[in-house]
Scaffold this motif. Structure first.
Motif, PDB file in Angstrom:
ATOM      1  N   HIS A 210       6.653  22.793  -3.082  1.00 47.00           N
ATOM      2  CA  HIS A 210       6.840  21.609  -3.905  1.00 47.00           C
ATOM      3  C   HIS A 210       6.468  20.350  -3.113  1.00 47.00           C
ATOM      4  N   GLY A 211       5.609  19.532  -3.694  1.00 43.21           N
ATOM      5  CA  GLY A 211       5.153  18.309  -3.042  1.00 43.21           C
ATOM      6  C   GLY A 211       3.949  18.478  -2.136  1.00 43.21           C
TER       7      GLY A 211
ATOM      8  N   GLU B 294      -7.775  15.016  -3.427  1.00 42.99           N
ATOM      9  CA  GLU B 294      -6.609  15.890  -3.414  1.00 42.99           C
ATOM     10  C   GLU B 294      -5.763  15.707  -4.667  1.00 42.99           C
ATOM     11  N   VAL B 295      -4.943  16.742  -4.952  1.00 43.43           N
ATOM     12  CA  VAL B 295      -3.957  16.712  -6.032  1.00 43.43           C
ATOM     13  C   VAL B 295      -2.627  17.174  -5.459  1.00 43.43           C
ATOM     14  N   THR B 296      -1.530  16.744  -6.074  1.00 45.03           N
ATOM     15  CA  THR B 296      -0.181  17.069  -5.608  1.00 45.03           C
ATOM     16  C   THR B 296       0.413  18.180  -6.464  1.00 45.03           C
ATOM     17  N   LEU B 297       1.079  19.127  -5.798  1.00 47.60           N
ATOM     18  CA  LEU B 297       1.743  20.228  -6.490  1.00 47.60           C
ATOM     19  C   LEU B 297       3.174  19.841  -6.855  1.00 47.60           C
ATOM     20  N   GLU B 298       3.565  20.125  -8.068  1.00 45.77           N
ATOM     21  CA  GLU B 298       4.933  19.913  -8.524  1.00 45.77           C
ATOM     22  C   GLU B 298       5.456  21.225  -9.092  1.00 45.77           C
TER      23      GLU B 298
ATOM     24  N   GLY C 244       0.650  19.784   3.884  1.00 48.15           N
ATOM     25  CA  GLY C 244       2.077  19.602   3.697  1.00 48.15           C
ATOM     26  C   GLY C 244       2.804  20.815   3.167  1.00 48.15           C
ATOM     27  N   GLY C 245       2.219  22.008   3.323  1.00 48.33           N
ATOM     28  CA  GLY C 245       2.864  23.225   2.859  1.00 48.33           C
ATOM     29  C   GLY C 245       3.949  23.696   3.803  1.00 48.33           C
TER      30      GLY C 245
ATOM     31  N   LEU D   1      12.235  21.104 -10.115  1.00 48.10           N
ATOM     32  CA  LEU D   1      12.646  20.557  -8.815  1.00 48.10           C
ATOM     33  C   LEU D   1      12.450  19.051  -8.716  1.00 48.10           C
ATOM     34  N   SER D   2      11.773  18.468  -9.663  1.00 47.02           N
ATOM     35  CA  SER D   2      11.482  17.046  -9.576  1.00 47.02           C
ATOM     36  C   SER D   2      12.511  16.248 -10.376  1.00 47.02           C
TER      37      SER D   2
END
Length: 450
Positions: free
Chosen positions: A377-378, A398-402, A335-336, A406-407
């Protein structure tokens, strides 16, 4: 109506294809050529001649073109449902001479060192191996070839040993069953007349070879007195003739091996030998121990970083798997900004293997990602693990980038704020009540003092 439709589908070729197995098995006769060399000549086993009789094979010596008479049906049954998609079985033949059992615990099967005259003549030992089935059979050719149109030699399957699990894979700590069955047809009326009707005593031997070291695992002599070596590793065998045998043969039996709670030190090659008076049949099986890895990723489930800063190091724990060979760890960015899937960038390394008491192995894979951008982000970092015990896609975590700033507030944030406000309001009410109570108490004391 359904049987009619099924019959029509089969007639039109629309039904599932049922394979009757190969009618002919191509073999090689291996002989000693002297001076430490071996020679090979082509040969063939004809299992089913077909309605037109045996097909001619001018390329073969008639002595080595054998039409197999299988009284017990064990040899033909072993290949009856051979998958069409499986590779062709490998077959080797060699000349064989009957001899007494070489092991002492089975010497009672052959009280005389010289073989009876009923076993004189030509013999072939046939070994067939494949990923589906393993077969060893003693064939006794009948003198003379069949007359024209096809020059072929008739041969009887006297002793056939079969396994339908030539390669067995078992989970670490689970029980293993190594399949083994066999059939025996006395080669002549003399040998078919024991003291009483029924099959003769036999000996069953299982040996294991692990990393070049072999040992006797189990020995049994059903129907024969005498001592046998004690079984090792808790092994047990279902060693017996079948109950539904005819009084004068052919006879079928079972020698399946059971191994409880298999450990890595027990994997390797297993050789099963069936001993009969002056005859032996042998097959080899492979036992492989496998344990799929557990995969977890830390920190989880979120990774925070400011734009231009590198997120914290990611640690992928790959734990309690076996064997160590074939393990691959890949890092992915999902999802990049460059698409839904790409290979993750950054510095990566793998720790040394840690061995556990149960024989399993654990390693940790590390990734230091590069600095984040706002566009990431995300996105999600994933650790994908491939291992022979896993499906083709492997197993991943997996892990999610924040990206900081921006959140917006999430539902969990809203719930947290509400609870904080509720607790703060309650605390204020308690303080007000305490202050009011203290003030009233003071006024009461002042009035009493006056």
């Amino acid at each position: 109506m359904k049987p009619l439709c099924l019959l029509l589908a089969v007639a039109l070729g629309l039904g599932p294809a049922v394979s009757a197995g190969p009618a002919v098995i191509e073999c090689w006769l291996v002989e000693d050529a002297g001076q430490g060399r071996l020679s090979k000549r082509p040969s063939a086993l004809l299992l089913r001649p077909g309605p037109g009789g045996p097909p001619p094979r001018p390329d073969l010596d008639p002595e080595l073109y054998l039409q197999v008479h299988d009284p017990a049906g064990t040899l033909q049954e072993a290949f009856r449902r051979y998958p069409r998609s499986a590779p062709a079985p490998r077959c080797e033949m060699s000349r064989y001479s009957p001899f007494p059992a070489a092991v002492k615990w089975a010497s009672g099967l052959s009280p005389e060192q010289s073989c009876p005259r009923a076993l004189d003549g030509s013999w072939f030992m046939v070994g067939v191996s494949s990923p589906v089935v393993g077969v060893s059979s003693l064939l006794r050719p009948q003198p003379g070839s069949q007359p024209e149109p096809a020059l072929i030699t008739m041969a009887t399957a006297v002793l056939t040993v079969v396994t339908h699990s030539p390669v067995t894979r078992v989970r670490l700590g689970h029980d293993a069953l190594l399949d083994l069955s066999f059939a025996y047809m006395p080669p002549s009326p003399d040998t078919a007349a024991p003291l009483a009707p029924g099959p003769p005593p036999f000996g069953l031997e299982w040996r294991c070879q692990h990393q070049g070291k072999g040992h006797l695992l189990l020995a049994a002599t059903p129907g024969l007195g005498g001592l046998t070596p004690a079984a090792r590793d808790g092994a047990a065998a279902f060693a017996a003739w079948d109950d539904d045998n005819e009084p004068w043969g052919p006879w079928t039996g079972n020698g399946t091996l059971w191994l409880p709670a298999v450990q890595p030190v027990q994997e390797g090659s297993y050789t099963a030998t069936v001993h009969l008076p002056y005859l032996q049949g042998q097959v080899t099986l492979e036992l492989a121990v496998q344990e799929p890895p557990k995969v977890s990723l830390m920190p989880a489930p979120l990774v925070w970083a400011a734009p231009g800063e590198a997120p914290p190091e990611l640690l992928c724990l790959v734990s309690h798997f076996y064997p160590s060979e074939g393990l691959e760890v890949e890092w992915e960015l999902r999802g990049g900004p460059e698409g839904s899937f790409q290979k993750a960038q950054g510095h990566r390394w793998l720790s040394a293997a840690r061995h556990h008491s149960d024989g399993s192995i654990s390693v940790s894979a590390h990734l230091q990602p590069p600095p984040l951008t706002v566009a990431q982000h995300g996105a999600r970092y994933a650790c994908r693990v491939h291992h022979p015990s896993l499906p083709a896609l492997g197993r991943s975590a997996e892990v999610t980038l924040e990206v900081a700033g921006l959140s917006g507030p999430s539902l969990e944030d809203g719930v947290g704020l509400f609870l904080s406000a509720f607790l703060l309001l309650g605390l204020l009410q308690v303080l007000c009540w305490a202050a009011a109570s203290l003030s009233a108490s003071r006024e009461s004391k002042e009035k009493k003092a006056q």
